[in-house]
Design an enzyme around this catalytic site. Structure first.
Site, PDB file in Angstrom:
ATOM      1  N   LYS A   1      39.294  -5.592   0.025  1.00 45.89           N
ATOM      2  CA  LYS A   1      39.087  -5.958   1.427  1.00 45.89           C
ATOM      3  C   LYS A   1      40.016  -7.097   1.845  1.00 45.89           C
ATOM      4  O   LYS A   1      40.454  -7.155   3.007  1.00 45.89           O
ATOM      5  CB  LYS A   1      37.624  -6.335   1.661  1.00 45.89           C
ATOM      6  CG  LYS A   1      36.669  -5.143   1.615  1.00 45.89           C
ATOM      7  CD  LYS A   1      36.990  -4.113   2.685  1.00 45.89           C
ATOM      8  CE  LYS A   1      35.904  -3.049   2.786  1.00 45.89           C
ATOM      9  NZ  LYS A   1      36.221  -2.013   3.787  1.00 45.89           N
TER      10      LYS A   1
ATOM     11  N   SER B   1      35.347  -6.796   5.406  1.00 46.53           N
ATOM     12  CA  SER B   1      34.093  -7.386   4.916  1.00 46.53           C
ATOM     13  C   SER B   1      34.276  -8.869   4.662  1.00 46.53           C
ATOM     14  O   SER B   1      35.362  -9.321   4.259  1.00 46.53           O
ATOM     15  CB  SER B   1      33.673  -6.706   3.612  1.00 46.53           C
ATOM     16  OG  SER B   1      32.595  -7.393   3.000  1.00 46.53           O
TER      17      SER B   1
ATOM     18  N   TYR C   1      36.005  -4.972  -5.030  1.00 39.99           N
ATOM     19  CA  TYR C   1      35.772  -4.735  -3.602  1.00 39.99           C
ATOM     20  C   TYR C   1      36.336  -5.879  -2.766  1.00 39.99           C
ATOM     21  O   TYR C   1      37.021  -5.655  -1.758  1.00 39.99           O
ATOM     22  CB  TYR C   1      34.272  -4.588  -3.376  1.00 39.99           C
ATOM     23  CG  TYR C   1      33.852  -4.398  -1.935  1.00 39.99           C
ATOM     24  CD1 TYR C   1      34.098  -3.202  -1.272  1.00 39.99           C
ATOM     25  CD2 TYR C   1      33.178  -5.405  -1.248  1.00 39.99           C
ATOM     26  CE1 TYR C   1      33.705  -3.018   0.052  1.00 39.99           C
ATOM     27  CE2 TYR C   1      32.768  -5.230   0.061  1.00 39.99           C
ATOM     28  CZ  TYR C   1      33.034  -4.033   0.706  1.00 39.99           C
ATOM     29  OH  TYR C   1      32.639  -3.866   2.012  1.00 39.99           O
TER      30      TYR C   1
END
Length: 266
Positions: free
Chosen positions: A157, A140, A153
């Protein structure tokens, strides 16, 4: 001719897509299946329906034993495993100062540890079979440009990008490991994050190509990375984000006329 095919022959590879029962993962799975591949997807719960030709195995890939069993099931069904797409991931938007230790741990397990577990099991199979195999990790842009509420997150990532490069070095030449770094994607859930259609068009206008990606854009990148056209790509990270985001000063000084949304290519 598909880039994953040889001549006019259909793609008969065995493909595993984690989190392939909905969203981007389902489109990736369908794209490989349409190209002739034999496809297995996983999720924690069986979906109400799957496209024809796509198999399902229930698994929570955050658990190492279940990740290994998922890979073993793919081999039992297909006799080999040619491609793994580590797509399972995601996170709610949660401010870093209020994210509980349990939530942070869960986000890291899903977005970083689960791909590691699946890749380990897949590599053990691929390195012993003729032709080796390919692993694609879905990343991402949050790893590069974190947004508020995505601290855990984004960190996971970013770790996945490092993991992709590390595994590519360790497992070559038998197994190639690459990544797809995904930007903003238009899905049925977009309204929950961005608002109505007018808000979505405004977001489109912040992207140089004038639109958010579609799930098909991500699926095509996966197909490319696992095709002969990408045979010398290893440890690569293809960014599917339409060129990123227009600079804030550009948007601020041009107001509603900024962006390329009005001149999208066909």
């Amino acid at each position: 001719m598909s880039p994953s095919s040889n001549g006019s022959e259909p793609d008969s590879r065995a493909v595993l897509v984690t989190g392939g029962t909905r969203g981007i993962g389902a489109v990736i799975a369908a794209r490989f299946a349409a190209d002739g591949a034999r496809v297995l997807v996983c999720g924690r719960q069986r979906p109400a329906a799957l496209p024809g030709g796509i198999g399902f195995h229930a698994a929570d890939v955050r658990e190492p034993d279940q990740a290994a069993e998922l890979v073993a099931e793919a081999v039992r069904r297909f006799g080999r495993l040619d491609v793994v797409v580590n797509n399972a991931g995601g996170s709610p938007v949660v401010p870093a100062d209020s994210a509980s230790p349990r939530l942070v741990t869960s986000i890291v397990r899903l977005n970083l540890l689960a791909p590691f577990f699946v890749a380990q099991a897949a590599n053990a199979v691929m390195r012993e079979q003729p032709g080796g195999g390919h692993i694609v990790n879905i990343g991402s842009v949050a790893a590069l440009r974190p947004a508020p509420g995505t601290a855990a997150y984004a960190a996971a990532k970013a770790g996945l990008e490092a993991l992709t490069r590390a595994l590519a070095v360790e497992w070559a030449p038998r197994v190639r490991v690459n990544g797809v770094i995904v930007g903003l994607v238009r899905t049925a859930q977009n309204a929950e994050h961005y608002g109505d259609e007018g808000a979505l068009r405004a977001v489109d206008g912040t992207i140089p190509l004038g639109r958010m990606a579609t799930p098909d854009d991500v699926a095509d990148a996966c197909l490319l990375l696992t095709s002969p056209l990408a045979s010398y790509l290893n440890g690569a990270q293809i960014t599917v984000d339409g060129g990123g985001e227009l600079p804030a000063f550009y948007l601020a000084t041009r107001g509603s006329d900024a962006g390329a949304g009005a001149d999208q290519p066909a």
